[in-house]
Design an enzyme around this catalytic site. Structure first.
Site, short mmCIF file in Angstrom:
data_model
loop_
_atom_site.label_atom_id
_atom_site.label_comp_id
_atom_site.label_asym_id
_atom_site.label_seq_id
_atom_site.Cartn_x
_atom_site.Cartn_y
_atom_site.Cartn_z
N MET A 49 1.04 -1.16 -0.07
CA MET A 49 -0.38 0.06 -0.14
C MET A 49 0.98 1.61 -0.25
O MET A 49 1.82 1.20 0.59
CB MET A 49 -0.82 0.33 1.56
CG MET A 49 -1.35 -1.40 1.73
SD MET A 49 -2.88 -1.04 3.08
CE MET A 49 -3.28 -2.97 2.60
N MET A 149 -12.20 -8.01 -4.46
CA MET A 149 -12.22 -7.16 -3.20
C MET A 149 -13.58 -7.26 -2.63
O MET A 149 -14.51 -6.59 -2.95
CB MET A 149 -11.72 -5.96 -3.54
CG MET A 149 -10.39 -5.61 -3.71
SD MET A 149 -9.03 -6.67 -2.89
CE MET A 149 -9.38 -6.19 -0.88
N GLY A 157 -8.61 -6.57 8.73
CA GLY A 157 -10.28 -6.52 9.89
C GLY A 157 -11.96 -5.77 9.32
O GLY A 157 -11.85 -5.49 10.39
N ASP A 184 -10.81 -11.43 -1.59
CA ASP A 184 -10.17 -10.60 -0.50
C ASP A 184 -10.86 -9.46 -0.23
O ASP A 184 -11.18 -8.69 -0.35
CB ASP A 184 -8.97 -9.64 -1.59
CG ASP A 184 -7.69 -9.07 -0.77
OD1 ASP A 184 -7.19 -8.52 -0.87
OD2 ASP A 184 -7.91 -10.06 0.95
N SER A 207 -7.40 -11.08 8.91
CA SER A 207 -7.52 -11.73 10.30
C SER A 207 -7.82 -12.71 11.46
O SER A 207 -7.44 -13.92 11.96
CB SER A 207 -9.07 -10.74 10.85
OG SER A 207 -8.59 -9.80 10.70
C1 DX5 Z 1 -6.81 -5.41 2.19
C2 DX5 Z 1 -6.45 -6.37 1.30
C3 DX5 Z 1 -6.42 -7.63 1.98
C4 DX5 Z 1 -6.67 -8.00 3.98
C5 DX5 Z 1 -6.96 -9.42 3.97
O1 DX5 Z 1 -6.59 -4.03 1.91
O2 DX5 Z 1 -6.53 -6.59 0.34
O3 DX5 Z 1 -5.48 -8.88 1.96
O4 DX5 Z 1 -5.44 -7.50 4.40
O5 DX5 Z 1 -7.45 -8.89 5.25
P1 DX5 Z 1 -8.76 -9.47 6.12
O6 DX5 Z 1 -9.12 -11.36 6.05
O7 DX5 Z 1 -8.71 -9.81 7.83
O8 DX5 Z 1 -10.16 -8.52 5.56
ZN ZN Z 2 -5.14 -8.14 -0.33
#
Ligand code: DX5
Ligand code: ZN
Length: 232
Positions: A49, A149, A157, A184, A207
């Site tokens: 990120m 997504m 989380g 994801d 998480s």
């Molecule tokens: C969010 C990420 C995901 C996230 C998933 O921007 O791309 O990979 O870390 O974490 P959980 O499973 O806790 O939603």
């Molecule tokens: Zn991701």
């Protein structure tokens, strides 16, 4: 093995759980990777990120290169960054096997998909919950993977957004059969079976793994549930 070939292994063993390295203990990366390998995971999902495309800042090529030195598992790199083109060769050189970027972060995905393929990596295209699947449909023939997504990119989380299931179902019917579908965000024991039924083959989990003291039991439960033989 050419890096794109890893995907055929993942496709053959789907549903595959990919731990999202965002909430892991970065102070003990070698131990974390060892625990995940002992838990039987077959790929790692790396959340990059930039603080621009998403309001969060994580890590870049040095951590990818460190992970490359720690494991032979395929590295599935999720670029949540604006204008990814200049960095794609650097993430490839750092060891990325799959490079996924967001359709919302580029003006035209086609040259970026071509750039990733020219390097020899697998190319993925990601879309946030608010982005219609029509945004990626013109490029499906050149996507090794589509990352749907189920939360807004940027943080772990968050709660699962069911719109992802509709997109997965649509993509399963309209994308080439060889295109891998990945989901994801908010994927856990309560949501993973629906993701699998909707067509997801790669399940990114943060998480629901790193919030547990036993990664192995978490991965085991998620795998069984995704396959439809786990207690929900
Ligand atoms: C969010 C990420 C995901 C996230 C998933 O921007 O791309 O990979 O870390 O974490 P959980 O499973 O806790 O939603
Ligand atoms: Zn991701």
């Amino acid at each position: 093995m050419p890096r794109r070939k890893h995907l055929s292994t993942l496709r053959d063993t789907a549903p595959v759980i990919l731990p999202s390295l965002l909430q892991c203990d970065f102070g003990n990366l070698q131990r974390e990777v060892g625990l995940l390998e002992d838990a039987g995971v077959r790929a790692l999902h790396l959340d990059v990120m930039d603080g621009r495309f998403v309001p969060n800042l994580t890590y870049g090529m040095p951590i990818v290169a460190a992970l490359r030195r720690l494991t032979d598992l395929p590295l599935d790199v999720h670029l949540m960054i604006e204008e990814p083109e200049p960095y794609i060769p650097q993430f490839y050189d750092a060891g990325a096997d799959v490079i996924t970027f967001h359709v919302e972060a580029v003006s035209d995905p086609q040259p970026v998909l071509n750039q990733i393929h020219a390097l020899g990596a697998a190319a993925g295209l990601a879309l946030n919950p608010a982005t219609p699947v029509s945004a990626v449909e013109p490029f499906l023939d050149d996507c090794d993977l589509v990352l749907v997504m189920s939360v807004n990119a940027g943080f772990g989380g968050q709660s699962f957004q069911p719109i992802a299931l509709e997109k997965l179902q649509y993509l399963r019917q309209h994308a080439p059969p060889s295109t891998l579908l990945e989901v994801d965000g908010g994927v856990n024991a309560q949501t993973i079976a629906d993701c699998s039924h909707a067509g997801a083959q790669l399940m990114v989990v943060g998480s629901a793994i790193f919030g547990h003291n036993s990664y192995a039991s978490a991965v085991n439960l998620l795998t069984r549930t995704a396959r439809g033989d786990g207690a929900n």
